[in-house]
Design an enzyme around this catalytic site. Structure first.
Site, mmCIF file in Angstrom:
data_model
loop_
_atom_site.group_PDB
_atom_site.id
_atom_site.type_symbol
_atom_site.label_atom_id
_atom_site.label_comp_id
_atom_site.label_asym_id
_atom_site.label_seq_id
_atom_site.Cartn_x
_atom_site.Cartn_y
_atom_site.Cartn_z
ATOM 1 N N ASP A 29 -14.109 6.555 50.532
ATOM 2 C CA ASP A 29 -12.993 6.193 49.652
ATOM 3 C C ASP A 29 -11.702 6.662 50.318
ATOM 4 O O ASP A 29 -11.607 7.788 50.802
ATOM 5 C CB ASP A 29 -13.176 6.857 48.275
ATOM 6 C CG ASP A 29 -12.237 6.284 47.235
ATOM 7 O OD1 ASP A 29 -11.003 6.289 47.461
ATOM 8 O OD2 ASP A 29 -12.717 5.818 46.189
ATOM 9 N N ILE A 30 -10.711 5.792 50.338
ATOM 10 C CA ILE A 30 -9.459 6.096 51.037
ATOM 11 C C ILE A 30 -8.625 7.133 50.276
ATOM 12 O O ILE A 30 -7.756 7.786 50.850
ATOM 13 C CB ILE A 30 -8.645 4.794 51.299
ATOM 14 C CG1 ILE A 30 -7.711 4.965 52.478
ATOM 15 C CG2 ILE A 30 -7.904 4.333 50.059
ATOM 16 C CD1 ILE A 30 -8.393 5.125 53.790
ATOM 17 N N HIS A 93 -19.013 -1.532 42.887
ATOM 18 C CA HIS A 93 -19.168 -0.380 43.781
ATOM 19 C C HIS A 93 -19.582 0.854 43.003
ATOM 20 O O HIS A 93 -19.277 1.000 41.829
ATOM 21 C CB HIS A 93 -17.875 -0.115 44.570
ATOM 22 C CG HIS A 93 -16.660 0.081 43.724
ATOM 23 N ND1 HIS A 93 -15.961 -0.971 43.169
ATOM 24 C CD2 HIS A 93 -16.021 1.203 43.314
ATOM 25 C CE1 HIS A 93 -14.928 -0.512 42.479
ATOM 26 N NE2 HIS A 93 -14.955 0.818 42.533
ATOM 27 N N HIS A 95 -19.412 5.051 43.183
ATOM 28 C CA HIS A 95 -18.808 6.235 43.804
ATOM 29 C C HIS A 95 -19.884 7.302 43.977
ATOM 30 O O HIS A 95 -20.584 7.647 43.010
ATOM 31 C CB HIS A 95 -17.718 6.833 42.899
ATOM 32 C CG HIS A 95 -16.511 5.983 42.679
ATOM 33 N ND1 HIS A 95 -15.310 6.192 43.334
ATOM 34 C CD2 HIS A 95 -16.289 4.920 41.856
ATOM 35 C CE1 HIS A 95 -14.415 5.312 42.924
ATOM 36 N NE2 HIS A 95 -14.982 4.520 42.016
HETATM 37 P P1 5GP Z 1 -12.332 1.807 40.781
HETATM 38 O O1 5GP Z 1 -12.277 0.305 40.953
HETATM 39 O O2 5GP Z 1 -13.745 2.330 40.810
HETATM 40 O O3 5GP Z 1 -11.570 2.254 39.566
HETATM 41 O O4 5GP Z 1 -11.565 2.460 42.007
HETATM 42 C C1 5GP Z 1 -11.619 1.880 43.284
HETATM 43 C C2 5GP Z 1 -11.694 2.954 44.351
HETATM 44 O O5 5GP Z 1 -11.550 2.286 45.600
HETATM 45 C C3 5GP Z 1 -10.609 4.028 44.279
HETATM 46 O O6 5GP Z 1 -11.217 5.323 44.300
HETATM 47 C C4 5GP Z 1 -9.746 3.763 45.504
HETATM 48 O O7 5GP Z 1 -9.266 4.952 46.115
HETATM 49 C C5 5GP Z 1 -10.686 3.025 46.425
HETATM 50 N N1 5GP Z 1 -10.004 2.055 47.272
HETATM 51 C C6 5GP Z 1 -9.072 1.144 46.890
HETATM 52 N N2 5GP Z 1 -8.664 0.402 47.927
HETATM 53 C C7 5GP Z 1 -9.344 0.865 49.012
HETATM 54 C C8 5GP Z 1 -9.344 0.488 50.388
HETATM 55 O O8 5GP Z 1 -8.643 -0.414 50.835
HETATM 56 N N3 5GP Z 1 -10.175 1.173 51.209
HETATM 57 C C9 5GP Z 1 -10.976 2.188 50.744
HETATM 58 N N4 5GP Z 1 -11.765 2.808 51.632
HETATM 59 N N5 5GP Z 1 -11.004 2.573 49.444
HETATM 60 C C10 5GP Z 1 -10.187 1.919 48.590
#
Ligand code: 5GP
Length: 131
Positions: A29-30, A93, A95
């Site tokens: 995660d970035i 996805h 985590h």
């Molecule tokens: P969620 O959709 O589960 O609420 O959060 C998406 C997760 O993806 C976040 O923790 C965010 O930091 C991560 N994320 C968003 N864009 C990118 C990206 O371009 N690259 C990576 N490696 N992680 C990302």
């Protein structure tokens, strides 16, 4: 339009990959909550995890288990926490988060700032532990 995670799958944008096969990909995660915070995705783009077909969902979990075992073998932690949110990126996805306490999974916390070489070092360690 393709999701940002499909762009990662296709190599259009970079990611710190830790594990991959023909159907699944795991990458850091970035904006990590802790070192080793990893996302596991099916390469096939589907927004909502519970819309995946049963076999793909089951196999995704098995793949995530192997990734989790690799993470816990190289990142100090009590265990690997797992959560699904999916409100930011519309591509299913999971985590995987190395944790000592429930507070390590608090998404309201400030995220860790890692340098590119720190990200790469963590990714390399997890990748080499993945089997
Ligand atoms: P969620 O959709 O589960 O609420 O959060 C998406 C997760 O993806 C976040 O923790 C965010 O930091 C991560 N994320 C968003 N864009 C990118 C990206 O371009 N690259 C990576 N490696 N992680 C990302």
């Amino acid at each position: 339009m393709s999701s940002i995670f499909t762009k990662i799958v296709q190599g259009d944008i970079p990611a710190y990959k830790v594990a991959e096969d023909d159907r699944f990909l795991a990458f850091l995660d970035i904006n990590p909550l802790v070192k080793g915070h990893t996302l596991v995705i099916p390469k096939q783009e589907t927004d909502y995890l519970f819309d995946l077909d049963d076999n793909l969902l089951g196999d995704l979990m098995v793949f995530a288990k192997k990734v989790g075992k690799a993470i816990e073998s190289v990142i100090p932690c009590e265990r690997i926490g797992m959560t699904v949110i999916g409100l930011e990126v519309p591509h299913a996805h999971i985590h995987l988060i190395p944790i000592y306490s429930i507070y390590d999974m608090d998404f309201k916390k400030d995220k860790l700032k890692l340098t590119s070489s720190e990200f790469q070092a963590v990714a390399d360690e997890i990748q080499s532990a993945f089997q």
